[in-house]
Every structure is written in structure tokens, then in C-alpha cells.
Design a protein around this motif. Structure first.
Motif, PDB file in Angstrom:
ATOM      1  N   ARG A 263       0.682  -1.229   0.002  1.00  0.00           N
ATOM      2  CA  ARG A 263      -0.077   0.017   0.165  1.00  0.00           C
ATOM      3  C   ARG A 263       0.872   1.316  -0.050  1.00  0.00           C
ATOM      4  NH1 ARG A 263      -3.120  -3.389   3.346  1.00  0.00           N
ATOM      5  NH2 ARG A 263      -2.204  -2.862   5.243  1.00  0.00           N
ATOM      6  N   ARG A 264       2.001   1.181   0.674  1.00  0.00           N
ATOM      7  CA  ARG A 264       3.070   2.358   0.807  1.00  0.00           C
ATOM      8  C   ARG A 264       3.352   2.547  -0.683  1.00  0.00           C
ATOM      9  NH1 ARG A 264       4.953   1.179   5.134  1.00  0.00           N
ATOM     10  NH2 ARG A 264       6.785  -0.296   4.261  1.00  0.00           N
ATOM     11  N   GLU A 265       3.920   1.471  -1.345  1.00  0.00           N
ATOM     12  CA  GLU A 265       4.605   1.578  -2.582  1.00  0.00           C
ATOM     13  C   GLU A 265       3.478   2.197  -3.786  1.00  0.00           C
ATOM     14  OE1 GLU A 265       6.677  -1.271  -5.937  1.00  0.00           O
ATOM     15  OE2 GLU A 265       6.432  -1.925  -3.864  1.00  0.00           O
ATOM     16  N   ILE A 266       2.235   1.723  -3.601  1.00  0.00           N
ATOM     17  CA  ILE A 266       1.137   2.112  -4.443  1.00  0.00           C
ATOM     18  C   ILE A 266       1.034   3.698  -4.050  1.00  0.00           C
ATOM     19  CG2 ILE A 266      -1.239   2.071  -4.905  1.00  0.00           C
ATOM     20  CD1 ILE A 266      -0.925  -0.993  -4.465  1.00  0.00           C
ATOM     21  N   TRP A 267       0.922   4.167  -2.929  1.00  0.00           N
ATOM     22  CA  TRP A 267       0.708   5.434  -2.775  1.00  0.00           C
ATOM     23  C   TRP A 267       1.903   6.324  -3.307  1.00  0.00           C
ATOM     24  CZ3 TRP A 267      -3.188   8.766  -1.925  1.00  0.00           C
ATOM     25  CH2 TRP A 267      -3.137   9.869  -1.241  1.00  0.00           C
ATOM     26  N   THR A 268       3.203   5.966  -2.823  1.00  0.00           N
ATOM     27  CA  THR A 268       4.511   6.869  -3.383  1.00  0.00           C
ATOM     28  C   THR A 268       4.267   6.747  -4.845  1.00  0.00           C
ATOM     29  OG1 THR A 268       5.477   5.822  -1.683  1.00  0.00           O
ATOM     30  CG2 THR A 268       6.928   6.667  -3.556  1.00  0.00           C
ATOM     31  N   THR A 269       3.995   5.849  -5.587  1.00  0.00           N
ATOM     32  CA  THR A 269       3.877   5.994  -7.162  1.00  0.00           C
ATOM     33  C   THR A 269       2.754   6.879  -7.657  1.00  0.00           C
ATOM     34  OG1 THR A 269       4.538   3.584  -7.447  1.00  0.00           O
ATOM     35  CG2 THR A 269       3.366   4.667  -9.286  1.00  0.00           C
ATOM     36  N   LEU A 270       1.576   7.012  -6.973  1.00  0.00           N
ATOM     37  CA  LEU A 270       0.327   7.786  -7.178  1.00  0.00           C
ATOM     38  C   LEU A 270       0.911   9.147  -7.036  1.00  0.00           C
ATOM     39  CD1 LEU A 270      -2.523   5.905  -5.705  1.00  0.00           C
ATOM     40  CD2 LEU A 270      -2.082   6.206  -8.307  1.00  0.00           C
ATOM     41  N   MET A 271       1.530   9.435  -5.682  1.00  0.00           N
ATOM     42  CA  MET A 271       2.022  11.018  -5.665  1.00  0.00           C
ATOM     43  C   MET A 271       2.997  11.184  -6.863  1.00  0.00           C
ATOM     44  SD  MET A 271       0.617  11.917  -2.967  1.00  0.00           S
ATOM     45  CE  MET A 271      -0.681  11.124  -3.769  1.00  0.00           C
ATOM     46  N   THR A 272       3.953  10.335  -7.376  1.00  0.00           N
ATOM     47  CA  THR A 272       4.640  10.721  -8.475  1.00  0.00           C
ATOM     48  C   THR A 272       3.862  11.217  -9.579  1.00  0.00           C
ATOM     49  OG1 THR A 272       6.468   9.317  -7.503  1.00  0.00           O
ATOM     50  CG2 THR A 272       6.670   9.850  -9.937  1.00  0.00           C
ATOM     51  N   VAL A 273       2.818  10.254  -9.891  1.00  0.00           N
ATOM     52  CA  VAL A 273       1.919  10.533 -11.092  1.00  0.00           C
ATOM     53  C   VAL A 273       1.295  11.700 -10.977  1.00  0.00           C
ATOM     54  CG1 VAL A 273       0.082   9.743 -12.198  1.00  0.00           C
ATOM     55  CG2 VAL A 273       1.670   8.057 -11.521  1.00  0.00           C
ATOM     56  N   MET A 274       0.778  12.071  -9.822  1.00  0.00           N
ATOM     57  CA  MET A 274      -0.018  13.547  -9.530  1.00  0.00           C
ATOM     58  C   MET A 274       0.841  14.586  -9.558  1.00  0.00           C
ATOM     59  SD  MET A 274      -3.012  12.392  -9.280  1.00  0.00           S
ATOM     60  CE  MET A 274      -3.465  14.304  -8.969  1.00  0.00           C
ATOM     61  N   ASP A 275       2.088  14.418  -9.284  1.00  0.00           N
ATOM     62  CA  ASP A 275       3.077  15.592  -9.209  1.00  0.00           C
ATOM     63  C   ASP A 275       3.195  15.852 -10.857  1.00  0.00           C
ATOM     64  OD1 ASP A 275       3.241  16.039  -6.623  1.00  0.00           O
ATOM     65  OD2 ASP A 275       5.296  14.685  -6.517  1.00  0.00           O
ATOM     66  N   THR A 276       3.416  14.695 -11.395  1.00  0.00           N
ATOM     67  CA  THR A 276       3.602  14.876 -12.953  1.00  0.00           C
ATOM     68  C   THR A 276       2.393  15.565 -13.849  1.00  0.00           C
ATOM     69  OG1 THR A 276       5.191  13.119 -13.047  1.00  0.00           O
ATOM     70  CG2 THR A 276       4.543  13.734 -15.098  1.00  0.00           C
ATOM     71  N   LEU A 277       1.233  15.023 -13.367  1.00  0.00           N
ATOM     72  CA  LEU A 277      -0.116  15.704 -14.050  1.00  0.00           C
ATOM     73  C   LEU A 277      -0.171  17.006 -13.584  1.00  0.00           C
ATOM     74  CD1 LEU A 277      -2.733  12.663 -13.474  1.00  0.00           C
ATOM     75  CD2 LEU A 277      -0.985  13.300 -15.426  1.00  0.00           C
ATOM     76  N   ARG A 278       0.202  17.515 -12.445  1.00  0.00           N
ATOM     77  CA  ARG A 278       0.067  18.924 -11.925  1.00  0.00           C
ATOM     78  C   ARG A 278       1.017  19.866 -12.953  1.00  0.00           C
ATOM     79  NH1 ARG A 278       0.151  16.562  -6.728  1.00  0.00           N
ATOM     80  NH2 ARG A 278      -2.099  16.607  -5.892  1.00  0.00           N
TER      81      ARG A 278
END
Length: 284
Positions: A263-278
Motif C-alpha cells: 500500500r505504501r509503494e502504491i501511494w508513493t507511485t500515485l504521488m509521483t503520477v499526480m506531481d507529473t500531471l500537475r
């Protein structure tokens, strides 16, 4: 007893059983001697073709008569694995819309997976979405409903997206294969190579800005990777008709149930994705 019967029927469905048989075996090699054929529509009983017995000692029927010229001809079925892949590539390339691609996949019977699956799964979502999620092979819920990321898989995806300023309706969603392997078994290398042209064409037609590969199967099919997946790092792939497309790998949403570290790894990946989209939205 009712639950046991339903469980048995579900098992038969998973195995692809669709024909009932009798309790006792029947030897059809000798059963035809006394067979009475029903009259053919529009013909008298005397015009019905006679029963042709087996040739003694061969287990084969005599060679059929030559085909007449006015008999309708059908396109030859693929005779080898290479022919099947080539036919899939040809059908995928000829599709110019998602609807045409779905029709091509749904009528494609040369793939071994097609006959056992209940539905052909087509990607869904808007054209030119900021992100396209590609999952593993369809699971039981997806195959039964005909919808990608359905059932428990869809619930886990919604759980992933809940804390983010990203709606499911904004995403393009797909599965790596359009058909569920019988019984949920791992797809073979042959299955993956046959289905890859359809997946690549779907990505081209939906034209997302970025890809998020959820699980090992889409990474293997699109990147050729089984280990050292580029998690939390973007890398480009090139598909016909598209500019270089940034791709990142992530654990599948169902891995949310695996462990706290998953779950921690999934959340970290999602944060990277969201930073890129922003960053992309600010630069536009």
C-alpha cells in the motif's frame, strides 16, 4: 444442496463446459448403422444424404466428393501461430475507431482465449485522457460483466483514487488482454503475442497522454520486462501513430490488500503520477 449445485455450475462455466452429455458413454463409430436421418428442409427423405460408414480398420470416413464450383468459399483459417499473429496485426491496423476495433476483436476466433471467455473487453474512457491505466488479464468479475476494472478490482481502484483530485471518469481504463484465460490461469506467451496488436491499437486510438501499467502482464507485453519494473520513473515507448509515450509501472490495485508495504509503494507511485500531471497542467 442448492449452493453445491450452483458451485458446480460455476466450475463448469470456468472450464468452458457448454454442452450436456449423457451419463453413459456412446460409441458413435458404430451407432450410425441404424441411424435414421430426418428429412432435409425442402427435400424428400429419398434426397437426404445416406450415412457413410467408417472404412474398416482405418477409423476414417471415405474421402469426400470434390467441391463444386458454386459452393460458397470461406477465407482460410490461420494455419500457424505466425499466421494468427499476422492476422491479428492486420485486423488491428485496419480499425480506425474504438468501435471498429471492438468488432474486430469480438469476431477474432483464432486466439485460444476467445472461445472460453464470456465477453470481449474493450478499453473505456475519454479520448486523449491525461492517464490510461492498463490492468492485468480480465478477472472473473470483469469477464462476467464485460466491463474493465469491475467488481473488487474496481472497488480497489476507487479506493486508490478517493484521496486524489482525479476522477475515474477522467481516466482511460483497459486490460492487457481482451479475454480472460479459462479458469484464471496465467496467459501463455502465445496468448500475449496474439493479443498485443489489439492492445497497442487501442492505446493509439484512445491516444492518452501517459500510461500507467498496473501489474507485470502489461509491463511484459509493452516493455518486455518481467523484473526491474520502472516504478516511480517514467520511460518512453513508441507506438505507431503516436509521439513517444511516457510509461510508468505500478502494483495492481488488488495489491492494496497484500501488505502495508504494498500500500505504501502504491501511494508513493500515485504521488509521483499526480506531481507529473500537475506540472503538465501548469505548463499548458
Amino acid at each position: 444442496m442448492m449452493e453445491a449445485a450452483l458451485s458446480l455450475l460455476r466450475l463448469y462455466t470456468e472450464w468452458g463446459v457448454d454442452v450436456a452429455v449423457t451419463d453413459a458413454p456412446a460409441d458413435h463409430r458404430h451407432a450410425g448403422a441404424g441411424l435414421v436421418l430426418p428429412p432435409l428442409r425442402g427435400k424428400t427423405p429419398q434426397q437426404a444424404p445416406p450415412y457413410i460408414p467408417l472404412q474398416p480398420g482405418t477409423g476414417r470416413t471415405p474421402a469426400p466428393a470434390a467441391v463444386t464450383q458454386n459452393q460458397p468459399q470461406h477465407p482460410p483459417a490461420p494455419t500457424s501461430f505466425a499466421d494468427t499473429v499476422e492476422q491479428a496485426q492486420r485486423l488491428a491496423a485496419a480499425a480506425n475507431t474504438p468501435e471498429e476495433l471492438f468488432q474486430a476483436m469480438d469476431s477474432f476466433t483464432a486466439c485460444p482465449l476467445r472461445g472460453a471467455a464470456m465477453h470481449t473487453l474493450m478499453p473505456s474512457g475519454p479520448h486523449n485522457a491525461p492517464l490510461m491505466l492498463i490492468g492485468e488479464a480480465p478477472d472473473e468479475d470483469e469477464d462476467r460483466s464485460g466491463q474493465v476494472f469491475a467488481g473488487l478490482c474496481g472497488t480497489m481502484l476507487d479506493t486508490m483514487l478517493a484521496p486524489l483530485p482525479l476522477e475515474r471518469s477522467q481516466l482511460a481504463l483497459a486490460t492487457a488482454l481482451p479475454w480472460r484465460p479459462a479458469g484464471g490461469t496465467p496467459p501463455t506467451e502465445m496468448d500475449q503475442r496474439i493479443c498485443r496488436p489489439f492492445l497497442e491499437r487501442a492505446i493509439t486510438l484512445f491516444a492518452p497522454k501517459r500510461l500507467l501499467l498496473c501489474g507485470r502482464l502489461p509491463a511484459r507485453m509493452l516493455l518486455g520486462k518481467t523484473t526491474d519494473l520502472p516504478r516511480r520513473n517514467w520511460q518512453d515507448i513508441t507506438l505507431p501513430g503516436l509521439p513517444p509515450l511516457p510509461v510508468m509501472c505500478m502494483r495492481h490495485p488488488l495489491q492494496l490488500r497484500a501488505s502495508p508495504s504494498a500500500r505504501r509503494e502504491i501511494w508513493t507511485t500515485l504521488m509521483t503520477v499526480m506531481d507529473t500531471l500537475r506540472q503538465n497542467s501548469q505548463s499548458m
